[in-house]
Design a protein around this motif. Sequence first.
Motif, PDB file in Angstrom:
ATOM      1  N   LEU A 910     -76.051  10.804 -59.468  1.00 45.89           N
ATOM      2  CA  LEU A 910     -77.161   9.986 -60.137  1.00 45.89           C
ATOM      3  C   LEU A 910     -77.354  10.310 -61.497  1.00 45.89           C
ATOM      4  CD1 LEU A 910     -79.484   7.866 -59.930  1.00 45.89           C
ATOM      5  CD2 LEU A 910     -80.820   9.682 -58.887  1.00 45.89           C
ATOM      6  N   ARG A 911     -77.423  11.742 -61.819  1.00 45.06           N
ATOM      7  CA  ARG A 911     -77.579  12.303 -63.192  1.00 45.06           C
ATOM      8  C   ARG A 911     -76.468  11.743 -64.222  1.00 45.06           C
ATOM      9  NH1 ARG A 911     -80.663  16.480 -65.311  1.00 45.06           N
ATOM     10  NH2 ARG A 911     -82.027  15.808 -63.420  1.00 45.06           N
ATOM     11  N   ILE A 912     -75.036  11.953 -63.629  1.00 47.79           N
ATOM     12  CA  ILE A 912     -74.234  11.630 -64.508  1.00 47.79           C
ATOM     13  C   ILE A 912     -74.077   9.943 -64.738  1.00 47.79           C
ATOM     14  CG2 ILE A 912     -71.410  11.374 -64.642  1.00 47.79           C
ATOM     15  CD1 ILE A 912     -71.436  14.002 -63.072  1.00 47.79           C
ATOM     16  N   ALA A 913     -74.393   9.204 -63.663  1.00 48.90           N
ATOM     17  CA  ALA A 913     -74.553   7.683 -63.881  1.00 48.90           C
ATOM     18  C   ALA A 913     -75.505   7.282 -64.852  1.00 48.90           C
ATOM     19  CB  ALA A 913     -74.679   6.929 -62.691  1.00 48.90           C
ATOM     20  N   GLU A 914     -76.739   8.072 -64.809  1.00 49.52           N
ATOM     21  CA  GLU A 914     -77.981   7.691 -65.693  1.00 49.52           C
ATOM     22  C   GLU A 914     -77.455   8.081 -67.275  1.00 49.52           C
ATOM     23  OE1 GLU A 914     -81.029   9.376 -63.917  1.00 49.52           O
ATOM     24  OE2 GLU A 914     -81.555   7.880 -62.477  1.00 49.52           O
ATOM     25  N   ARG A 915     -76.752   9.254 -67.206  1.00 56.13           N
ATOM     26  CA  ARG A 915     -76.408   9.769 -68.510  1.00 56.13           C
ATOM     27  C   ARG A 915     -75.367   8.581 -69.194  1.00 56.13           C
ATOM     28  NH1 ARG A 915     -78.401  12.770 -71.959  1.00 56.13           N
ATOM     29  NH2 ARG A 915     -76.550  14.019 -72.294  1.00 56.13           N
ATOM     30  N   HIS A 916     -74.726   8.020 -68.359  1.00 55.53           N
ATOM     31  CA  HIS A 916     -73.710   6.872 -69.012  1.00 55.53           C
ATOM     32  C   HIS A 916     -74.451   5.646 -69.021  1.00 55.53           C
ATOM     33  CE1 HIS A 916     -70.733   9.649 -67.903  1.00 55.53           C
ATOM     34  NE2 HIS A 916     -69.815   8.832 -68.736  1.00 55.53           N
ATOM     35  N   GLY A 917     -75.785   5.503 -68.912  1.00 56.58           N
ATOM     36  CA  GLY A 917     -76.523   4.350 -68.934  1.00 56.58           C
ATOM     37  C   GLY A 917     -76.446   3.489 -67.962  1.00 56.58           C
ATOM     38  N   GLY A 918     -75.923   4.042 -66.652  1.00 58.20           N
ATOM     39  CA  GLY A 918     -75.880   3.197 -65.556  1.00 58.20           C
ATOM     40  C   GLY A 918     -76.773   3.700 -64.489  1.00 58.20           C
ATOM     41  N   ARG A 919     -76.339   3.300 -63.209  1.00 58.04           N
ATOM     42  CA  ARG A 919     -77.413   3.665 -62.237  1.00 58.04           C
ATOM     43  C   ARG A 919     -76.037   4.157 -60.815  1.00 58.04           C
ATOM     44  NH1 ARG A 919     -79.435  -0.233 -58.577  1.00 58.04           N
ATOM     45  NH2 ARG A 919     -78.598  -2.341 -58.982  1.00 58.04           N
ATOM     46  N   ALA A 920     -77.018   4.635 -59.742  1.00 54.29           N
ATOM     47  CA  ALA A 920     -76.181   5.063 -58.518  1.00 54.29           C
ATOM     48  C   ALA A 920     -76.973   4.973 -57.368  1.00 54.29           C
ATOM     49  CB  ALA A 920     -75.687   6.427 -58.412  1.00 54.29           C
ATOM     50  N   TRP A 921     -76.355   4.328 -56.291  1.00 54.46           N
ATOM     51  CA  TRP A 921     -77.095   4.126 -54.964  1.00 54.46           C
ATOM     52  C   TRP A 921     -76.122   3.821 -53.925  1.00 54.46           C
ATOM     53  CZ3 TRP A 921     -75.650   0.401 -58.409  1.00 54.46           C
ATOM     54  CH2 TRP A 921     -74.991  -0.613 -57.805  1.00 54.46           C
ATOM     55  N   LEU A 922     -76.711   4.075 -52.729  1.00 61.54           N
ATOM     56  CA  LEU A 922     -75.814   3.996 -51.526  1.00 61.54           C
ATOM     57  C   LEU A 922     -76.368   3.147 -50.509  1.00 61.54           C
ATOM     58  CD1 LEU A 922     -76.800   5.838 -48.942  1.00 61.54           C
ATOM     59  CD2 LEU A 922     -76.441   7.724 -50.424  1.00 61.54           C
ATOM     60  N   GLU A 923     -75.096   2.488 -49.581  1.00 60.96           N
ATOM     61  CA  GLU A 923     -75.580   1.891 -48.401  1.00 60.96           C
ATOM     62  C   GLU A 923     -74.901   2.526 -47.199  1.00 60.96           C
ATOM     63  OE1 GLU A 923     -73.976  -1.861 -49.549  1.00 60.96           O
ATOM     64  OE2 GLU A 923     -75.645  -2.438 -51.043  1.00 60.96           O
ATOM     65  N   SER A 924     -75.471   2.424 -45.921  1.00 58.99           N
ATOM     66  CA  SER A 924     -74.894   3.072 -45.026  1.00 58.99           C
ATOM     67  C   SER A 924     -75.433   2.430 -43.813  1.00 58.99           C
ATOM     68  CB  SER A 924     -75.318   4.503 -44.849  1.00 58.99           C
ATOM     69  OG  SER A 924     -74.734   5.425 -43.941  1.00 58.99           O
ATOM     70  N   VAL A 925     -74.140   2.208 -42.718  1.00 62.54           N
ATOM     71  CA  VAL A 925     -74.498   1.985 -41.543  1.00 62.54           C
ATOM     72  C   VAL A 925     -74.406   3.132 -40.256  1.00 62.54           C
ATOM     73  CG1 VAL A 925     -73.642   0.282 -39.559  1.00 62.54           C
ATOM     74  CG2 VAL A 925     -73.888  -0.422 -42.171  1.00 62.54           C
ATOM     75  N   PRO A 926     -75.101   3.492 -39.928  1.00 70.78           N
ATOM     76  CA  PRO A 926     -74.851   4.855 -38.972  1.00 70.78           C
ATOM     77  C   PRO A 926     -73.877   4.666 -38.078  1.00 70.78           C
ATOM     78  CG  PRO A 926     -77.415   4.304 -38.953  1.00 70.78           C
ATOM     79  CD  PRO A 926     -76.680   3.095 -39.665  1.00 70.78           C
ATOM     80  N   GLY A 927     -73.080   5.848 -37.980  1.00 70.71           N
ATOM     81  CA  GLY A 927     -72.039   5.698 -36.954  1.00 70.71           C
ATOM     82  C   GLY A 927     -70.836   4.846 -37.472  1.00 70.71           C
ATOM     83  N   GLU A 928     -70.874   4.299 -38.747  1.00 73.13           N
ATOM     84  CA  GLU A 928     -69.891   3.433 -39.173  1.00 73.13           C
ATOM     85  C   GLU A 928     -69.099   3.866 -40.559  1.00 73.13           C
ATOM     86  OE1 GLU A 928     -70.598  -0.681 -38.818  1.00 73.13           O
ATOM     87  OE2 GLU A 928     -71.132  -0.464 -36.757  1.00 73.13           O
TER      88      GLU A 928
END
Length: 940
Positions: A910-928
């Motif tokens: 997250l810190r590296i993405a923000e330092r580049h002017g961007g952002r980070a997030w995730l999406e997850s499906v349990p067990g998949e």
Amino acid sequence: MRSMPRPFAGSPPSLPWCVPSENPWRLRLPKNERGLRESSATYRFGFAITMIVMAVALRLLVDPILETRSPYAFFIVASLLTAWLAGPGPSVLVVVAGGLVGTFRFGAIRETQNFGPNEALALGTYLIVTSIALLISTSERRSLQARQEVLDLANARLRALDGERVARMEALERAYAAQQEIDQSRRDMARVLSGVSDGLMLTDRELRVLEINDAAAAVSQTPRDQAVGKVFEDIWPRASDMAMKYRTALDEGKPIRFDQVMRDGRVFDTSAYPSADGLAVFFQDVTDRVASEGRLRASEDRYRTLTNALPAIVWSSLPDGTLEAYNDRWYEYTGEVAGESPEWANERIHPSDRSMVADEWRNARLSGEPFEAEYRIEARNGEHRWFFGRALPSRREDGEIVRWLGAATDIHEIRLAKEREEFLNEIELLLRPIREADQAGRVVCEALARHFGVARALYALVDGDRYEALDGYNVGVEPMPKLLDLGVFAPEVTAALRRGKIASLDDTQFDPRTRDIYAEAYAPLQIRSFLTVPMLKDGEMRAMLVMNDPQPRAWTEADQALASELSTRLWDTVERISAEKATEASESRFRALAESSPNLVFMTDREGKTLFFNRYFQDYTGQTVESALGGTLESLGVIHPDDHRRIAARWLRSAQEGSEVREEARLREADGEYRWFDVRIVPLLDDARMIVRWVGSGNDIHDRKSEGDRLERLVKARTRELAQSNEELERFCYSVSHDLRAPLRAIMSASMIVLEDYGQDMDPGAKVELNRQARAARQLGELIDDLLELSRIGRTDVERRNVDVAVLAKTVWDDLRNPGTLSVPESFPDMADPRLIRLLLQNVLENTVKYAKPGEKPNVTMGKEGDVYFIRDCGIGMDPTYAEKVFEPFQRLHRDQDIPGTGIGLSNVLRIAERHGGRAWLESVPGESTTVWFSLGSES
């Protein structure tokens, strides 16, 4: 050598070319051979002069028929007769006189004043024929002299010694020598004839060929020895038509000339000259000339077709101005009938234009410059239309003019449109300074009345069923009533006006629409013809422009169009005057508001020259109305020099875009001090979205600006303090890292040594504790490293460079040395910090390996959607409720015993993405699966 004839003896001599006299022993030449040759020189030259006079008289007699053709025919006959009867000397006189008189009196040079190729050919033919006659005459004279000498000698011998054989022998020898000379002369003549390039054939009156030169033999394809002595028809039986022409010439005694087409396609110019003794025929190959003439005729046909296809009148003339021809367009336009000798139809040119056209045409012919003029030509219906005439000279290679080629193009509509435009422009100039509607109507009405020659014109406002005449123009008639009911027009005329249609009547007395009301409505007002143009606004007739006259008049479409255009311009002027008055009222309100405003207020034209500024502006800057109006803010010195360039550039850009100017600038007070103002300049646009003026205001923000500067200085000081604190924190972190690592290494080393040296002798419980201690020390070291890395990421400057994210991901994956697979495209070029991006990829890819499903190989996919990257695994997944929480430091969803880790990895992502002017997030499906998304922003 031929043998000598036997001498005569005892009997009177008998020779074929002599006759006995009264004395049987005296020999004489036949009288028909002696001719005039034995006469005196005076008599023979008198005969030559007589022949010259007769040839001239005969040629003058037939001159109206022959004109310039065959100028030497009679002189050829005269020279042949003189050469045959009087000898070569008198014949030379006839040849010279005939050449001079034929060339300069009867030849083409008397008309063209030019000695061309055809004239040279005719003179050459004449000289060749007469030269041949002179050669023949000279040969015959020499033969006659030789025979006379023989006869004289023989007679002398006979008189002295009639029986003396020697005398007779000598006479015969001399006669033989003379005969030899005659044969030689004839051979010489044959050689001369063979040297002539043109074909030549001599025949007697029975058309028996006496002589034919090599050129003629080649033309007839018959050898000379097979032709001489034979009749023409026997030699060339297929040329019966030529034989017929030759015999006709012999019978009539007139020269003939014709073109003979041979079997091989060649064409010969054939001339036959009859005489008392026979016929002289000349052949000249003119195949190329005939072909050229054919091409010339074809070219002339194409030229004639082209000129007739043109819509313009086309003509040609000789250099002296004599008309050669018109094209068909002239006869179609004028209705004249084409004749053999066309002439200039000057009477067709408008009387006002004739002298001008004549002068221009004369000047063009004298100077050789192109002729150009605009003039009117009368059509077949009597109408005069405007034409633009232009003529260019056609010259030979030496520059001499051989003819003029001209064209006249119909420019009637163009000329009328030009005059109409000039008239409208004149009206426009008259209307431009006018500021009252009734004055504009008076100007237009006077111009209309004068232009159309009508007695009355008026401009009226329409209110319902009545109209009110504002102003007008009249001459020779009473003015129209100021108020008049629209019922004066016929109902259908009024209806057409209300629909915006122009109404025109040529004669109200006899027009079916008005004849029933003429006596009641039009006669009292002296209206026999009228044209009315309605002026509509919002679909309703508001005014009208009227012209009428006490005489009938035929109104044309051009008249209606011009009146309509004038009414439009008048209405535009009325609208402009109304708008200007409204603008003046609006400006008065604006001035009142501006004077009451607490801000600086000013107005400029589109070029930035001041038109107005309020009292506050005058008091603040110390400017007076007299000195400041018409100047610019730059010339007035109001704006600080350091701010002026910025304000000027912004103003220029706003002028191009049509947007407002909003800048902060320092404006000079009357005492020379500068204060900060919030300057706003707004453009005023017309209906066409064009800038007509600028309105500006200035709000004093000096005190607020000063407070802002103080706050800015305070922020800079706090920033410096924060930077200093960061440096101290960096040193502290380094110190902590260094100071903590040494004891941790000692703990880990001691634990490992005890386990290695005493592990066999230790209690199992103690061995477990030592392992836990070593593992805790190692985890603490990793945690310290991750914390330092997280701190370093927040402080390090991002150095963007060209980097291939796909290549970096493959390198990191290979470094992990795991048995799984990574699917990634060949290339993802981007601008980013390579070191930080590598760390981001390492943290994400390590997690894909760490959180893979037990017993399965990691299967990871990396891709990009737009500007956002994603890394998707097929692992154990997670509860999406914690999708944001896992990016916080030290936040983990699994125990260290199950899945080791420090909880710092995703925080670094997250810190590296923000330092580049961007952002980070995730999406997850349990067990998949779990998908980590991140963007790197832009370089800016």
